[in-house]
Design a protein around this motif. Structure first.
Motif, PDB file in Angstrom:
ATOM      1  N   UNK A  44       0.874  -1.167   0.000  1.00  0.00           N
ATOM      2  CA  UNK A  44       0.000   0.000   0.000  1.00  0.00           C
ATOM      3  C   UNK A  44       0.911   1.216   0.000  1.00  0.00           C
ATOM      4  N   UNK A  45       1.238   1.696  -1.199  1.00  0.00           N
ATOM      5  CA  UNK A  45       2.214   2.785  -1.297  1.00  0.00           C
ATOM      6  C   UNK A  45       3.567   2.301  -0.816  1.00  0.00           C
ATOM      7  N   UNK A  46       4.114   2.941   0.232  1.00  0.00           N
ATOM      8  CA  UNK A  46       5.408   2.539   0.798  1.00  0.00           C
ATOM      9  C   UNK A  46       5.268   1.569   1.963  1.00  0.00           C
ATOM     10  N   UNK A  47       4.037   1.160   2.279  1.00  0.00           N
ATOM     11  CA  UNK A  47       3.809   0.230   3.387  1.00  0.00           C
ATOM     12  C   UNK A  47       3.639  -1.179   2.848  1.00  0.00           C
ATOM     13  N   UNK A  48       4.306  -2.118   3.495  1.00  0.00           N
ATOM     14  CA  UNK A  48       4.269  -3.515   3.072  1.00  0.00           C
ATOM     15  C   UNK A  48       3.878  -4.414   4.233  1.00  0.00           C
ATOM     16  N   UNK A  49       3.099  -5.441   3.924  1.00  0.00           N
ATOM     17  CA  UNK A  49       2.864  -6.544   4.853  1.00  0.00           C
ATOM     18  C   UNK A  49       3.269  -7.797   4.097  1.00  0.00           C
ATOM     19  N   UNK A  50       4.207  -8.545   4.677  1.00  0.00           N
ATOM     20  CA  UNK A  50       4.697  -9.772   4.047  1.00  0.00           C
ATOM     21  C   UNK A  50       4.404 -10.926   5.000  1.00  0.00           C
ATOM     22  N   UNK A  51       3.617 -11.897   4.530  1.00  0.00           N
ATOM     23  CA  UNK A  51       3.271 -13.061   5.337  1.00  0.00           C
ATOM     24  C   UNK A  51       3.823 -14.296   4.634  1.00  0.00           C
ATOM     25  N   UNK A  52       4.686 -15.035   5.321  1.00  0.00           N
ATOM     26  CA  UNK A  52       5.277 -16.248   4.747  1.00  0.00           C
ATOM     27  C   UNK A  52       4.773 -17.438   5.551  1.00  0.00           C
ATOM     28  N   UNK A  53       4.088 -18.365   4.868  1.00  0.00           N
ATOM     29  CA  UNK A  53       3.547 -19.552   5.511  1.00  0.00           C
ATOM     30  C   UNK A  53       4.319 -20.762   5.002  1.00  0.00           C
ATOM     31  N   UNK A  54       4.963 -21.468   5.934  1.00  0.00           N
ATOM     32  CA  UNK A  54       5.709 -22.684   5.604  1.00  0.00           C
ATOM     33  C   UNK A  54       5.187 -23.776   6.524  1.00  0.00           C
ATOM     34  N   UNK A  55       4.383 -24.689   5.969  1.00  0.00           N
ATOM     35  CA  UNK A  55       3.756 -25.706   6.813  1.00  0.00           C
ATOM     36  C   UNK A  55       2.861 -25.000   7.825  1.00  0.00           C
ATOM     37  N   UNK A  56       3.086 -25.247   9.126  1.00  0.00           N
ATOM     38  CA  UNK A  56       2.265 -24.613  10.161  1.00  0.00           C
ATOM     39  C   UNK A  56       2.895 -23.319  10.672  1.00  0.00           C
ATOM     40  N   UNK A  57       4.104 -22.985  10.206  1.00  0.00           N
ATOM     41  CA  UNK A  57       4.799 -21.782  10.678  1.00  0.00           C
ATOM     42  C   UNK A  57       4.422 -20.579   9.820  1.00  0.00           C
ATOM     43  N   UNK A  58       4.018 -19.517  10.496  1.00  0.00           N
ATOM     44  CA  UNK A  58       3.646 -18.284   9.804  1.00  0.00           C
ATOM     45  C   UNK A  58       4.499 -17.144  10.349  1.00  0.00           C
ATOM     46  N   UNK A  59       5.196 -16.449   9.440  1.00  0.00           N
ATOM     47  CA  UNK A  59       5.985 -15.269   9.804  1.00  0.00           C
ATOM     48  C   UNK A  59       5.360 -14.079   9.093  1.00  0.00           C
ATOM     49  N   UNK A  60       4.985 -13.060   9.876  1.00  0.00           N
ATOM     50  CA  UNK A  60       4.351 -11.872   9.290  1.00  0.00           C
ATOM     51  C   UNK A  60       5.174 -10.655   9.675  1.00  0.00           C
ATOM     52  N   UNK A  61       5.606  -9.911   8.664  1.00  0.00           N
ATOM     53  CA  UNK A  61       6.372  -8.687   8.886  1.00  0.00           C
ATOM     54  C   UNK A  61       5.667  -7.519   8.215  1.00  0.00           C
ATOM     55  N   UNK A  62       5.663  -6.384   8.917  1.00  0.00           N
ATOM     56  CA  UNK A  62       5.126  -5.152   8.358  1.00  0.00           C
ATOM     57  C   UNK A  62       6.220  -4.104   8.423  1.00  0.00           C
ATOM     58  N   UNK A  63       6.365  -3.356   7.335  1.00  0.00           N
ATOM     59  CA  UNK A  63       7.384  -2.310   7.311  1.00  0.00           C
ATOM     60  C   UNK A  63       6.990  -1.228   6.327  1.00  0.00           C
TER      61      UNK A  63
END
Length: 127
Positions: A44-63
C-alpha cells in the motif's frame, strides 16, 4: 510496479547450509527444506505486509520503506531493520551482517540472502 500478490516457492539453493549458519536446529531444517512456502505480499504505497507460511509456521512482517521496523527473521529472531526500495522492483535490507534482496520480475520473486560467502536463493512464482 506492485509487489502485491501470492507467490509459491518453486526452488531454492543452499537452504540447509544457510539455515545451519543461522543456528536453526537440524530437525527444523530437515522439516522445512522440502516444504513449499507461500509468500503473500500486500503493498500500500510505501507500506508492506509480508506473510510467509511454511507448513504450520507463519511469519508476518510489516514495514514502511525507509523507516526502521521490527522484522522477524527465518530463525524466529526479531531484529530492527530499515528496508529500502531500489529502482521500482527491489527491496533491500541489511540485518546482522546479512544482506537481503527481494526482486520482482514479472510474476517471479527472487529472494536472495547473503551472509559472508554463503548465499541462500529462493525463487517463487505468483499463484
Amino acid at each position: 510496479m506492485s509487489f502485491t500478490g501470492k507467490y509459491e516457492l518453486q526452488h531454492q539453493e543452499n537452504f540447509e547450509p544457510f539455515m545451519r549458519a543461522l543456528g536453526l536446529p537440524e530437525d527444523q531444517i530437515q522439516k522445512g527444506k522440502d516444504l513449499k512456502s507461500i509468500s503473500e505480499i500486500v503493498q500500500d504505497g510505501n507500506k508492506f505486509t509480508v506473510t510467509i507460511t511454511t507448513g504450520s509456521k507463519v511469519v508476518k512482517n510489516q514495514f514502511t520503506i525507509g523507516e526502521e521496523s521490527e522484522i522477524e527473521m527465518l530463525n524466529g529472531e526479531k531484529v530492527k531493520a530499515v528496508v529500502q526500495l531500489e529502482g521500482n522492483n527491489k527491496l533491500v535490507t541489511q540485518v546482522k551482517g546479512m544482506k537481503s534482496v527481494t526482486e520482482l520480475n514479472g510474476d517471479t520473486i527472487t529472494y536472495t540472502m547473503t551472509m559472508g560467502d554463503l548465499t541462500l536463493k529462493r525463487v517463487s512464482k505468483r499463484i
